[in-house]
Design a protein around this motif. Sequence first.
Motif, PDB file in Angstrom:
ATOM      1  N   VAL A 174      50.072 -64.167 -47.371  1.00 12.84           N
ATOM      2  CA  VAL A 174      50.620 -62.946 -46.765  1.00 12.84           C
ATOM      3  C   VAL A 174      49.791 -62.522 -45.565  1.00 12.84           C
ATOM      4  O   VAL A 174      50.339 -62.155 -44.505  1.00 12.84           O
ATOM      5  N   ARG A 175      48.464 -62.574 -45.682  1.00 16.06           N
ATOM      6  CA  ARG A 175      47.616 -62.118 -44.576  1.00 16.06           C
ATOM      7  C   ARG A 175      47.739 -63.033 -43.367  1.00 16.06           C
ATOM      8  O   ARG A 175      47.796 -62.563 -42.216  1.00 16.06           O
ATOM      9  N   LYS A 606      55.307 -53.542 -40.892  1.00 14.67           N
ATOM     10  CA  LYS A 606      55.460 -52.901 -42.201  1.00 14.67           C
ATOM     11  C   LYS A 606      56.865 -52.327 -42.362  1.00 14.67           C
ATOM     12  O   LYS A 606      57.440 -52.329 -43.467  1.00 14.67           O
ATOM     13  N   GLY A 607      57.453 -51.858 -41.277  1.00 14.11           N
ATOM     14  CA  GLY A 607      58.784 -51.273 -41.360  1.00 14.11           C
ATOM     15  C   GLY A 607      59.874 -52.253 -41.740  1.00 14.11           C
ATOM     16  O   GLY A 607      60.936 -51.836 -42.223  1.00 14.11           O
ATOM     17  N   VAL A 608      59.642 -53.570 -41.536  1.00 14.03           N
ATOM     18  CA  VAL A 608      60.681 -54.563 -41.841  1.00 14.03           C
ATOM     19  C   VAL A 608      60.213 -55.566 -42.892  1.00 14.03           C
ATOM     20  O   VAL A 608      60.926 -56.531 -43.173  1.00 14.03           O
ATOM     21  N   VAL A 613      54.455 -56.122 -49.688  1.00 11.91           N
ATOM     22  CA  VAL A 613      53.458 -56.335 -48.630  1.00 11.91           C
ATOM     23  C   VAL A 613      52.869 -54.981 -48.252  1.00 11.91           C
ATOM     24  O   VAL A 613      53.584 -54.086 -47.795  1.00 11.91           O
ATOM     25  N   THR A 614      51.574 -54.815 -48.432  1.00 16.89           N
ATOM     26  CA  THR A 614      50.925 -53.535 -48.156  1.00 16.89           C
ATOM     27  C   THR A 614      50.365 -53.510 -46.736  1.00 16.89           C
ATOM     28  O   THR A 614      50.159 -54.557 -46.098  1.00 16.89           O
ATOM     29  N   PHE A 619      46.562 -55.334 -42.134  1.00  9.87           N
ATOM     30  CA  PHE A 619      45.336 -55.071 -41.384  1.00  9.87           C
ATOM     31  C   PHE A 619      44.322 -56.195 -41.573  1.00  9.87           C
ATOM     32  O   PHE A 619      43.676 -56.636 -40.614  1.00  9.87           O
ATOM     33  N   LEU A 620      44.165 -56.673 -42.817  1.00 11.50           N
ATOM     34  CA  LEU A 620      43.226 -57.764 -43.068  1.00 11.50           C
ATOM     35  C   LEU A 620      43.655 -59.052 -42.369  1.00 11.50           C
ATOM     36  O   LEU A 620      42.820 -59.840 -41.922  1.00 11.50           O
ATOM     37  N   GLY A 621      44.972 -59.283 -42.270  1.00  8.78           N
ATOM     38  CA  GLY A 621      45.454 -60.460 -41.554  1.00  8.78           C
ATOM     39  C   GLY A 621      45.206 -60.389 -40.061  1.00  8.78           C
ATOM     40  O   GLY A 621      45.101 -61.431 -39.395  1.00  8.78           O
ATOM     41  N   MET A 622      45.087 -59.167 -39.529  1.00 12.00           N
ATOM     42  CA  MET A 622      44.839 -59.010 -38.091  1.00 12.00           C
ATOM     43  C   MET A 622      43.395 -59.322 -37.706  1.00 12.00           C
ATOM     44  O   MET A 622      43.140 -59.731 -36.565  1.00 12.00           O
ATOM     45  N   LEU A 623      42.453 -59.116 -38.618  1.00 17.92           N
ATOM     46  CA  LEU A 623      41.034 -59.185 -38.266  1.00 17.92           C
ATOM     47  C   LEU A 623      40.612 -60.533 -37.683  1.00 17.92           C
ATOM     48  O   LEU A 623      39.886 -60.570 -36.679  1.00 17.92           O
ATOM     49  N   PRO A 624      41.007 -61.704 -38.258  1.00 13.92           N
ATOM     50  CA  PRO A 624      40.608 -62.971 -37.625  1.00 13.92           C
ATOM     51  C   PRO A 624      41.153 -63.113 -36.205  1.00 13.92           C
ATOM     52  O   PRO A 624      40.472 -63.668 -35.326  1.00 13.92           O
TER      53      PRO A 624
END
Length: 652
Positions: A174-175, A606-608, A613-614, A619-624
């Motif tokens: 998911v991330r 998140k809206g779609v 999916v939280t 946010f954690l998937g964005m960090l890398p």
Amino acid sequence: MRKEVWFGLSIMAMVVVGVFVLMPPPSEMTNGHLGLLMLALVVVAIMLGFPTAFTLMGMGVFFAWLAYSSRNPQEAVGLTLDLMVQRAYAVMSNDVLISIPLFVFMGYLVERANLIDRLFRSLHLAMARVPGSLAVATIVTCAIFATATGIVGAVVTLMGLLAFPAMLKAGYNVRLSAGTITAGGCLGILIPPSVLLIVYGATAGVSVVKLYAGAFFPGIMLATLYLGYVVLMAKLRPDYAPPLAEEDRKVPLPQWATATGQSGSRNAVAGLLGALRGSHNGVSTQTLLGQLGITLLPAIAFALVMGVSYRAVTTVEKQDMTGVVQMGEGMDSGQEAGGADLAEPPAEDGLAEPPASGDLAEPPSDDKKAEATAIPAPAAPADKAPAEKTDINPPQEEAETRPAPLSYWITFGAGLASMLVFYAIFSFTRLEIFKMLLGSFFPLAILIMAVLGAIVFGLATPTEAAAMGSLGGLLLAAAYKRLNFAVLKESVFLTAKTSAMVCWLFVGSSIFSAAFALLGGQEVINSWVLSLDMTPVQFMILAQVIIFLLGWPLEWTEIIVIFMPIFIPLLAHFDVDPLFFGLLVALNLQTAFLSPPVAMAAFYLKGVSPPHVTLNQIFLGMLPFMAIQVLALILLYLFPAIGMWLPELLYN
């Protein structure tokens, strides 16, 4: 209360506490301190949710009135109103801003032409054997679609509807899936035609054409780094991005392809040629010829490109000698070759070489003296016309040629080998995928190359190219039978809404900047920065760190219109090119859409996204990908030629 709300409130509290700690007492406060107070209050008001444009205008008008009141209270109201009108008129008369609604209109039309669904489907089938093929196809689709639209919200939302469910169904993490979609969708901030670059160019007084030329390769570099990360993760952690199942890779073949493949080779070229020579198996000759023509399109394109390149590298341009005539041409006919007018003039007394003195030379005889005083010119032959003219540069029918350089033949050999390998594995299945790409990828590629090529090579201004792109968007929507009154009405409405937001932001930022300058806030910041005695490298690091941190609570629009007018006057002191600084800022501002708590890309996704999916997973998937952006920023700073070589090549 949610964590992101606490985070936002804590940042606002830090800003307020910092203002109270650093500001002097009210009795010692100057107008410059009021300017800094205005800057802090604007940040807090925007974080509280007030509209950015009207917050800037309101703060600017109020503090401009304070600045005028400190000088002349009787005329403060009139001067403040005059400032509003003058600033609004100056902004609206900026020709560069005309390109914004045209580019936005092109983006909304391309979005509604239903190309992205076909593009994602064809790319994910074409890259089925690549590790993490779905994520790779998502990034490539986002990069192409972001280039065509430049609208982050539209790209992230559509890819969230198309690619996110497909990746979750295929077992992707998911991330990783969320980070891929959000990072790929934000490429439209940097890759031209970017609205951010237009806004920065208008704010900093930098050519938008040069910004587009400079941002092209940093955008490609960032997308390549994203792809490398996804492929590496798929290799190291196959459970994060499992390969596609065989049934997901299958492409249904039409009846003619099935019939042709059964009677001959599975290779598309060999099978079509064999069917044309032998039995057609019920397939018409017209169908076979048409499919063979489509199959040979890459070879035809390769031949055309190499042919044009060969002519370009072997042709020697002749210098234009128009207007250069032979010496003596144009004289009247009386000045013949043997006439006295063409003879060497006799030496005057003061110009003659002095005779050798002493015993070092023989005294000249009388005959030699006579030869020295007059040298007769040879007589013209009697059988020739006395005034015959010759052209030293006769016109040539064709330009001279030179041998092609070794680099051309290396490129030709590599391209020819690639073509042979391509056609050796070009089956009927790949022919169908290629036809899918012809219907989705190539129309967008032609539109993008036409618009950007016209801008970069000076064939059209950004406004003219944007108008051309809007026409191309209309034609694409019509070609895919998506152009109707409802689509046109919605596109025009969204374009007007977005353009009004950008224009009001410009008006508000212009009034705000004027009030900030009147209060002397710019002088206070300049004095403080110069007092630090920083080197240009230290200044650049400080500026980019501040912009990176500002991307956490603010969006790129607020950062450009509020803080760029503060940094730009300092660039000349540190000998920093505003063009290069703009490229660094554009690359840095990718974080504005990927950094919590105001990471708009996360909220779009998140809206779609499915309910399980939280927001924290996104946010954690964005960090890398944020770390990759920092790496790209460092590479661009260490190797400025990544962004600067194309503008210098084209415009210097």
